[in-house]
Design an enzyme around this catalytic site. Structure first.
Site, PDB file in Angstrom:
ATOM      1  N   LYS A 143     104.358 -61.571  14.171  1.00  0.00           N
ATOM      2  CA  LYS A 143     104.701 -61.538  12.756  1.00  0.00           C
ATOM      3  C   LYS A 143     103.942 -62.653  12.051  1.00  0.00           C
ATOM      4  O   LYS A 143     104.131 -63.840  12.350  1.00  0.00           O
ATOM      5  CB  LYS A 143     106.210 -61.736  12.603  1.00  0.00           C
ATOM      6  CG  LYS A 143     106.641 -61.821  11.155  1.00  0.00           C
ATOM      7  CD  LYS A 143     108.135 -61.735  11.035  1.00  0.00           C
ATOM      8  CE  LYS A 143     108.576 -61.997   9.614  1.00  0.00           C
ATOM      9  NZ  LYS A 143     110.020 -61.919   9.477  1.00  0.00           N
ATOM     10  N   ARG A 193     111.382 -60.321  -0.431  1.00  0.00           N
ATOM     11  CA  ARG A 193     112.214 -61.495  -0.759  1.00  0.00           C
ATOM     12  C   ARG A 193     112.943 -61.288  -2.080  1.00  0.00           C
ATOM     13  O   ARG A 193     114.057 -61.771  -2.262  1.00  0.00           O
ATOM     14  CB  ARG A 193     111.366 -62.768  -0.733  1.00  0.00           C
ATOM     15  CG  ARG A 193     110.904 -63.043   0.687  1.00  0.00           C
ATOM     16  CD  ARG A 193     110.204 -64.364   0.890  1.00  0.00           C
ATOM     17  NE  ARG A 193     109.585 -64.378   2.217  1.00  0.00           N
ATOM     18  CZ  ARG A 193     108.574 -65.148   2.571  1.00  0.00           C
ATOM     19  NH1 ARG A 193     108.068 -66.000   1.705  1.00  0.00           N
ATOM     20  NH2 ARG A 193     108.072 -65.079   3.784  1.00  0.00           N
ATOM     21  N   ARG A 215     106.853 -70.249   5.646  1.00  0.00           N
ATOM     22  CA  ARG A 215     107.236 -70.022   7.044  1.00  0.00           C
ATOM     23  C   ARG A 215     106.054 -70.261   7.982  1.00  0.00           C
ATOM     24  O   ARG A 215     106.032 -69.753   9.098  1.00  0.00           O
ATOM     25  CB  ARG A 215     107.732 -68.587   7.216  1.00  0.00           C
ATOM     26  CG  ARG A 215     108.830 -68.159   6.276  1.00  0.00           C
ATOM     27  CD  ARG A 215     109.599 -66.994   6.879  1.00  0.00           C
ATOM     28  NE  ARG A 215     110.393 -66.252   5.927  1.00  0.00           N
ATOM     29  CZ  ARG A 215     111.476 -66.720   5.326  1.00  0.00           C
ATOM     30  NH1 ARG A 215     111.874 -67.966   5.556  1.00  0.00           N
ATOM     31  NH2 ARG A 215     112.140 -65.964   4.481  1.00  0.00           N
ATOM     32  N   GLU A 270     102.096 -63.916  22.136  1.00  0.00           N
ATOM     33  CA  GLU A 270     103.472 -63.738  21.645  1.00  0.00           C
ATOM     34  C   GLU A 270     104.086 -62.464  22.238  1.00  0.00           C
ATOM     35  O   GLU A 270     105.249 -62.439  22.638  1.00  0.00           O
ATOM     36  CB  GLU A 270     103.492 -63.621  20.110  1.00  0.00           C
ATOM     37  CG  GLU A 270     103.115 -64.898  19.356  1.00  0.00           C
ATOM     38  CD  GLU A 270     104.280 -65.872  19.183  1.00  0.00           C
ATOM     39  OE1 GLU A 270     105.365 -65.636  19.750  1.00  0.00           O
ATOM     40  OE2 GLU A 270     104.093 -66.899  18.485  1.00  0.00           O
ATOM     41  N   LYS A 309     103.343 -57.045  12.462  1.00  0.00           N
ATOM     42  CA  LYS A 309     103.722 -57.050  11.052  1.00  0.00           C
ATOM     43  C   LYS A 309     102.927 -58.092  10.285  1.00  0.00           C
ATOM     44  O   LYS A 309     102.800 -59.212  10.777  1.00  0.00           O
ATOM     45  CB  LYS A 309     105.222 -57.382  11.010  1.00  0.00           C
ATOM     46  CG  LYS A 309     105.790 -57.588   9.655  1.00  0.00           C
ATOM     47  CD  LYS A 309     107.251 -57.937   9.770  1.00  0.00           C
ATOM     48  CE  LYS A 309     107.739 -58.320   8.398  1.00  0.00           C
ATOM     49  NZ  LYS A 309     109.030 -58.932   8.435  1.00  0.00           N
ATOM     50  N   SER A 356     106.663 -54.694   2.501  1.00  0.00           N
ATOM     51  CA  SER A 356     106.960 -54.504   1.077  1.00  0.00           C
ATOM     52  C   SER A 356     105.732 -54.646   0.172  1.00  0.00           C
ATOM     53  O   SER A 356     105.525 -53.842  -0.733  1.00  0.00           O
ATOM     54  CB  SER A 356     108.051 -55.487   0.653  1.00  0.00           C
ATOM     55  OG  SER A 356     107.638 -56.821   0.878  1.00  0.00           O
ATOM     56  N   TYR A 393     108.711 -48.228   3.765  1.00  0.00           N
ATOM     57  CA  TYR A 393     109.507 -47.813   2.608  1.00  0.00           C
ATOM     58  C   TYR A 393     109.086 -46.431   2.130  1.00  0.00           C
ATOM     59  O   TYR A 393     109.721 -45.864   1.258  1.00  0.00           O
ATOM     60  CB  TYR A 393     109.377 -48.873   1.486  1.00  0.00           C
ATOM     61  CG  TYR A 393     109.767 -50.249   1.989  1.00  0.00           C
ATOM     62  CD1 TYR A 393     111.099 -50.625   2.048  1.00  0.00           C
ATOM     63  CD2 TYR A 393     108.811 -51.137   2.482  1.00  0.00           C
ATOM     64  CE1 TYR A 393     111.467 -51.851   2.576  1.00  0.00           C
ATOM     65  CE2 TYR A 393     109.162 -52.371   3.005  1.00  0.00           C
ATOM     66  CZ  TYR A 393     110.493 -52.718   3.054  1.00  0.00           C
ATOM     67  OH  TYR A 393     110.867 -53.917   3.588  1.00  0.00           O
TER      68      TYR A 393
HETATM   69  C1  PBG Z   1     112.703 -61.932   7.790  1.00  0.00           C
HETATM   70  C2  PBG Z   1     111.999 -60.702   7.368  1.00  0.00           C
HETATM   71  C3  PBG Z   1     111.024 -60.601   6.377  1.00  0.00           C
HETATM   72  C4  PBG Z   1     110.648 -59.260   6.320  1.00  0.00           C
HETATM   73  C5  PBG Z   1     111.386 -58.583   7.268  1.00  0.00           C
HETATM   74  N1  PBG Z   1     112.205 -59.503   7.940  1.00  0.00           N
HETATM   75  C6  PBG Z   1     110.519 -61.583   5.405  1.00  0.00           C
HETATM   76  C7  PBG Z   1     109.976 -62.873   5.789  1.00  0.00           C
HETATM   77  O1  PBG Z   1     109.612 -63.153   6.922  1.00  0.00           O
HETATM   78  O2  PBG Z   1     109.894 -63.664   4.845  1.00  0.00           O
HETATM   79  C8  PBG Z   1     109.627 -58.707   5.379  1.00  0.00           C
HETATM   80  C9  PBG Z   1     109.527 -57.247   5.293  1.00  0.00           C
HETATM   81  C10 PBG Z   1     108.762 -56.758   4.133  1.00  0.00           C
HETATM   82  O3  PBG Z   1     108.054 -57.488   3.424  1.00  0.00           O
HETATM   83  O4  PBG Z   1     108.864 -55.557   3.885  1.00  0.00           O
HETATM   84  N2  PBG Z   1     114.074 -61.719   7.890  1.00  0.00           N
END
Ligand code: PBG
Length: 336
Positions: A197, A207, A220, A236, A251, A277, A316
């Site tokens: 990720k 968010r 992060r 990982e 991701k 997203s 989505y």
């Molecule tokens: C963290 C999480 C995130 C997403 C899924 N799980 C956001 C992040 O790491 O800030 C993002 C998914 C998306 O953007 O569609 N709980």
């Protein structure tokens, strides 16, 4: 004239011929719909940066899942938005926490007709917006966070989750969750690890959807991966598999097709990709402006993610693409 390329062109002449020789097929079976459930609202709330997606009430969530089942979408993944946040994110494991309530509700309504995945993280539930416990120096305390994840995993399994999907990028999270699940009598529940990720600019609309702002303008980058690197993604993934992951995820997706492709040759477990997203929002914005054909771009994008090596895709676009694919199938059938 006879060019060797004619061989290729000869096989593109009709839709039926193209279907016959197609190497990659996007299917409704490849789709997982991310869904947001929000505590304390009476009407679903639209998310302006994610057109067509909303924060659900229990009723609207059930209706949406009924549509997905009808379309043949095999799975959904739930994200919760609690009414109250705190420093440790306790709503993530409270039996009355919104995701646990929603899981019980959906399990009762749909039985095993759809796979219920539960995203496991605490950022939606913490007042500082980080994915774990923050120590006195403002840093995320990895090992203390594992204890919270273990509790959340058991709470989600108890509430009826079919798959637990840890997304927090803490070291040892898969092992800690596996141990907790096994210890609580949930040895049969698989783990889908968000293994690779990346710290991505593509999570913005998500968010907004979950109401997360990282305190002090933080990010992060200390725990999510650096997008300059690819080899560490394989590391990982290998580590998560060694800890007991049943499936692994990359991701975001579109800008990480190289990682998906490498992962595909490196491991034999089911490989997921999350079309996140921001990727969805870009597509929708261009399509709303009439700059691209949204439907075709959506299918092309998801097919490319699959071609790169993903077995299934969290997106989505799940419902609309499922609808499109079902229609195509009917049309192809009519032409025979
Ligand atoms: C963290 C999480 C995130 C997403 C899924 N799980 C956001 C992040 O790491 O800030 C993002 C998914 C998306 O953007 O569609 N709980």
């Amino acid at each position: 004239m006879s060019f060797p390329q004619r061989r290729l062109r000869r096989l593109r002449r009709s839709a039926a011929l193209r279907r016959l020789v197609a190497q990659t097929r996007l299917s409704v079976d490849d789709l997982v719909a991310p869904l947001f459930i929000r505590q304390g609202i009476t009407e679903p709330q639209p998310i302006s940066s994610l057109p067509g997606v909303c924060q659900h009430t229990l009723d609207s969530l059930r209706a949406e899942v009924a549509t997905l089942v009808e379309l043949g979408v095999p799975a959904c993944i739930l994200f919760g938005i609690p009414e109250h946040k705190d420093s440790v994110g306790s709503q993530a494991w409270d039996p009355q926490g919104i995701v646990q309530v929603a899981l019980r509700h959906l399990r009762q309504a749909f039985g095993t007709k759809i796979v219920l995945m539960a995203d496991l993280c605490v950022d939606e539930y913490t007042d500082h917006g980080h994915c774990g416990v923050v120590d006195a120096n403002g840093e995320v305390d990895n090992d203390q966070t594992l204890e919270l994840y273990a509790k959340a995993a058991v709470a989600q399994a108890r509430a009826g989750a079919d798959v637990i999907a840890p997304s927090g990028m803490m070291d040892g999270q898969v092992g800690a969750i596996r141990q907790a699940l096994d210890g609580a009598g949930f040895a049969q529940i698989p783990i889908l690890a968000y293994s690779a990720k990346y710290a991505s600019a593509m999570y913005g609309p998500f968010r907004d959807a979950v109401g997360v702002t990282i305190s002090g303008g933080g990010d992060r980058k200390a725990y999510q991966q650096d997008f300059h690197n690819s080899r560490e993604a394989m590391e990982e993934i290998r580590l998560d598999l060694a800890e007991g992951a049943d499936m692994v995820m990359i991701k975001p997706a579109m800008t990480y097709l190289d990682i998906i492709s490498q992962a595909r040759t490196a491991v034999d477990v089911p490989l997921a990709a999350y079309h996140v997203s921001g990727e969805y929002a870009m597509l929708k914005a261009a399509s709303a402006n009439g700059w691209i054909d949204g439907e075709l771009a959506a299918v092309e994008t998801l097919t490319a993610i699959k071609r790169a090596g993903a077995d299934f895709i969290l997106t989505y676009l799940a419902a609309e693409v499922a609808h499109y694919l079902n229609q195509q199938e009917t049309k192809a059938g009519d032409n025979q």
